[in-house]
Design an enzyme around this catalytic site. Structure first.
Site, PDB file in Angstrom:
ATOM      1  CB  SER A 132      -0.896   0.010   1.246  1.00 12.12           C
ATOM      2  OG  SER A 132      -1.538   1.262   1.413  1.00 12.12           O
ATOM      3  CE1 TYR A 145      -3.646  -2.176   5.519  1.00  9.42           C
ATOM      4  CE2 TYR A 145      -2.891  -0.036   4.738  1.00  9.42           C
ATOM      5  CZ  TYR A 145      -3.400  -1.292   4.486  1.00  9.42           C
ATOM      6  OH  TYR A 145      -3.670  -1.656   3.194  1.00  9.42           O
TER       7      TYR A 145
END
Length: 245
Positions: A132, A145
């Protein structure tokens, strides 16, 4: 081609499995939700086969890998399994941080351990890890995350160094904001938001081009790449200004 999409019950993984099957691939799909996987099988016209598993269970991952590889050599493994919850340091939740680590990173290691020996023995195959842009640098609400996605990116870089000379392909995917059950939690406007189908199409196109670093949508991810190279004295003020956090 025989493709294994791990984390195919929703979002990017689900859309990618469908798209690859439509293009003629034989697709093995895995996730914890048997019902979601069965829905994919039902619409796959015989091209999608289901292997339910929890990526944190190394034994289950090995068993699934052995079963699906008995049906034919694996050409591409796509690791899409992911967990996300917004978190900041003043509300740190260690248990949930460990869950991020188990699914986003350790799960990928379990799958790699299960598929790499056969690919190395054959001298062919491709590994693609879904990271990501949140892994590029520290971002607000990404305490749990972001570090796991940064680890995936670094892992892919090391895999490429070791495996590319052995005839194996490696790619790392850095999506921006994609409309999935995970991003549905966000309470802020997500710039350049795209659909899972758009994400899958962009990814498949760049696989075909042999790219290592796959990122989309580029109108957003190019800006994130620019932020990646800013010195800290500029980076932190820019992030605070544009996020308000």
């Amino acid at each position: 081609m025989h493709v294994w999409v791990v984390g195919a019950s929703s979002g990017i993984g689900e859309a990618t499995a469908r798209a690859l099957a439509r293009q003629g691939a034989v697709v093995s799909v895995s996730a914890r939700s048997e019902a979601a996987l069965q829905a994919l099988v039902n619409e796959g016209q015989g091209r999608i086969q289901s292997f339910p598993l929890d990526v944190t269970d190394a034994a289950a991952v090995r068993e699934a890998a052995q079963s699906l590889q008995r049906r034919g050599p694996l050409d591409l493994m796509v690791y899409c399994a992911g967990h996300y919850r917004a978190m900041r340091a003043d509300a740190m939740d260690l248990i949930d941080m460990e869950r991020h680590l188990d699914i986003n990173y350790r799960g990928a290691l379990n799958v790699l351990d299960a598929v790499l020996p056969a690919m190395l023995a054959r001298g062919s195959g491709h590994i693609s890890l879904i990271s990501s842009v949140a892994g590029f640098r520290g971002l607000p609400k990404s305490l749990a995350y972001g570090p796991t996605k940064a680890a995936l990116t670094n892992l892919a870089e090391n895999l490429y160094i070791d495996l590319q000379p052995r005839g194996l392909g490696v790619s790392v995917v850095h999506p921006g904001f994609v409309q999935t059950p995970l991003t549905a939690q966000n309470d802020f406007q997500m710039p350049a938001l795209i659909t899972p189908d758009q994400a899958a199409a962009a990814m498949i196109e760049d696989w075909a081009r042999g790219r290592f670093d796959i990122h989309y949508p580029k109108r957003f991810t190019r800006w994130m790449k620019l932020l990646r190279v800013l010195p800290y004295r500029l980076y932190f003020p820019v992030v605070r200004r544009f996020t308000g956090l």
